[in-house]
Design a protein around this motif. Structure first.
Motif, short mmCIF file in Angstrom:
data_model
loop_
_atom_site.label_atom_id
_atom_site.label_comp_id
_atom_site.label_asym_id
_atom_site.label_seq_id
_atom_site.Cartn_x
_atom_site.Cartn_y
_atom_site.Cartn_z
N LEU A 152 12.45 10.77 36.61
CA LEU A 152 13.09 10.29 35.38
C LEU A 152 13.57 8.84 35.46
O LEU A 152 14.02 8.29 34.46
CB LEU A 152 14.28 11.20 35.03
N THR A 153 13.54 8.27 36.64
CA THR A 153 13.97 6.87 36.72
C THR A 153 12.82 6.04 37.29
O THR A 153 12.01 6.57 38.06
CB THR A 153 15.22 6.72 37.63
N ARG B 93 16.56 9.31 31.23
CA ARG B 93 15.69 8.12 31.27
C ARG B 93 16.40 6.92 30.66
O ARG B 93 16.25 5.80 31.10
CB ARG B 93 14.41 8.39 30.48
#
Ligand code: ADP
Ligand code: MG
Ligand code: ZN
Length: 514
Positions: free
Chosen positions: A512-513, A477
């Motif tokens: 996660l992004t 992240r």
């Protein structure tokens, strides 16, 4: 037979080459793969119970009469044509008389001054891509001898043996002897030329389909004649060099691999050079090659005037192949192997080195058949030169002997392309096919190797991995994208390998992004 020999003094190869110019003559015997023997109806199956494939003709019993095998003659003519020879319009067999226990007739039915084919050539490609023309003196028909086994000695040779056994199954199998003219002008590449010639000849005979050309089983055997003459010019092909008379030759018998041919010629050059440099003579003799120690040792002395009392074979009619038949056979010749290699290389888009590796691995046919079955050349090459080469190697088999067909390899690759298998699972499928569990689809079903294509279970595993490795997830992240690899690994482990790693990575990155 692995008997070790003690070598003589040798000169370094470079020194030998500085002082002498090698001349070579190669005699190749090839056993034809006819169903029956050359002059009788006995079968020719390799490895049968000793003396189970014999009859009055091939045992030379009085009154038994030979009849020429038409397929044997056809094979001889096709070989002659493929070697660019002239085919005799009329020729005969001759009796070569000698006494030896493996030859029950006490003569070998052969050809002498009237060979079926003569004056040809074979262009041989060397490692650097240049071509060397090997001139062919003749190709003639004859029959194989039986096989003696000497039992009880240390060396497998008759010397020191307790007793000898003889198997006549091989006696009478059709042989074609292909003899080169003395090869000059090869210079320091003589050993390479010898290997490349036998290799090219083997490819050609295989493409003709006339023999199974297995050097290790003796269906292709090579005798290497080598002599040295004084070097008078740096250029082995110069006319001054070619004008120097030939030296005395040795004849190293039955060298049974390509690598050994190169080594044996090289050894003979260094051995003869040492003798000549010391003012000694080279003896005209046969020699034995010892694979283990890499040397040759003296066999029997051989004079040119050896009297085999050749005379025309009275029990066989002369052979007069009709020109029309010969021309018809010419139309059955295969594309010359070197030309075929270049064509396939272009079609497949392989680099020179890639293609050379493929050829050396004996994978050309397998790749070709796999491409025909629908795989891309690159994937076909990847399988046969990678996992399958490794499997063949650990099993001590040729690629062609592996229990997987080109069609199955193409099917396997199609499963990979369809996303049913990843590479790791595909390798497990190979194991299954080789173990006789069926074709690729059957192995996938039976072993449950299919990739999980449904995102549902994948998403569960992805979320579990993120929860279990919160620290790693935070790094990703925070921008350390490379760290996602550890999470992919965790998911793959959870899925026991049955997931598409690229899809797993995608699902992780989505979460996660931003
Ligand atoms: P042999 O019956 O002695 O085996 P062949 O005529 O069957 O004789 O074969 C002899 C081989 O040796 C041929 O390939 C020939 O070209 C080659 N040869 C002949 N003389 C020499 C020499 N001086 N040096 C090297 N090779 C030679
Ligand atoms: Mg000979
Ligand atoms: Zn027989």
């Amino acid at each position: 037979m692995g008997a070790s020999g003690t070598g003589e003094t040798v000169l370094a190869y470079d020194e030998a080459m500085a002082a002498y110019d090698p001349v070579m003559g190669l005699e190749v015997h090839v056993e034809l793969n006819t169903a029956t023997k050359m002059f009788c109806g006995c079968p020719t199956t390799f490895g049968a119970e000793p003396n189970s494939q014999v009859c009055p003709v091939c045992l030379g019993l009085p009154g038994a009469l030979p009849v020429l095998n038409a397929k044997g003659l056809e094979g001889a003519v096709r070989i002659g044509l493929a070697l660019n020879c002239t085919i005799a319009s009329w020729c005969r067999f001759a009796r070569k008389n000698y006494f030896y226990p493996d030859m029950p007739k006490n003569f070998q039915t052969s050809q002498y001054d009237e060979p079926i084919a003569f004056d040809g050539h074979l262009d041989v490609e060397l490692d650097d891509g240049t071509t060397f023309r090997v001139e062919i003196e003749r190709a003639h028909m004859e029959e194989d001898t039986g096989k003696s086994s000497h039992v009880g000695g240390a060396t497998g040779r008759i010397h020191g043996a307790e007793y000898s056994l003889v198997d006549y199954n091989r006696a009478g199998i059709p042989l074609i002897e292909i003899v080169t003219k003395p090869l000059v002008g090869a210079g320091d590449r003589a050993p390479e030329v010898a290997r490349a010639y036998v290799s090219a000849l083997r490819d050609l005979l295989r493409a003709l389909g006339v023999s199974d050309v297995k050097m290790e089983q003796g269906s292709l055997r090579c005798d290497a004649n080598v002599s040295l003459r004084k070097r008078v010019s740096d250029d082995a092909t110069s006319s001054e060099q070619k004008a120097v008379p030939f030296g005395i030759r040795s004849e190293t018998k039955n060298v049974n691999s390509l690598r050994s041919i190169e080594r044996a010629v090289r050894y003979e050059i260094t051995r003869q050079a040492a003798r000549l440099a010391a003012g000694r003579r080279v003896v005209q003799e046969t020699r034995h090659w010892h694979e283990d120690t890499g040397v040759t040792t003296a066999g029997r002395e051989k004079s040119d005037a050896e009297d085999y009392r050749y005379f025309p074979e009275p029990d066989l009619v002369p052979i007069a192949p009709e020109a029309a038949w010969v021309e018809q056979l010419r139309t059955t010749l295969p594309e010359p192997p070197a030309q075929r290699r270049r064509r396939l290389q272009t079609e497949w888009g392989f680099g020179d080195l890639e293609m050379r590796d493929v050829v050396n691995a004996g994978a050309t046919e397998a790749i070709e058949a796999t491409v025909v079955a629908g795989a891309s050349p690159a994937t076909a090459r990847k399988w046969w030169m990678g996992e399958l080469a490794r499997q063949a190697n650990t099993r001590g088999l040729e690629l062609s002997a592996l229990a997987i067909t080109p069609a199955q390899v193409a099917e396997l690759q199609a499963l990979v392309d369809a996303g049913t298998l990843n590479d790791a699972l595909a390798r497990q499928v190979v194991e299954g096919v080789l173990a006789g569990e069926g074709g690729p689809a059957e192995v996938v079903a039976a072993r449950g190797l299919e990739l999980v294509s449904d995102d549902g279970p994948l998403i569960d595993a992805v979320e579990a991995a993120i929860a279990a490795h919160a620290d790693v997830a935070d790094k990703v992240r925070g921008g350390k994208v490379a760290a996602v690899g550890a999470l992919v690994g965790a998911v793959m482990k959870q899925m026991r390998g049955k997931a598409d790693a690229a899809r797993v990575r995608e699902l992780l990155m989505e979460r996660l992004t931003p």
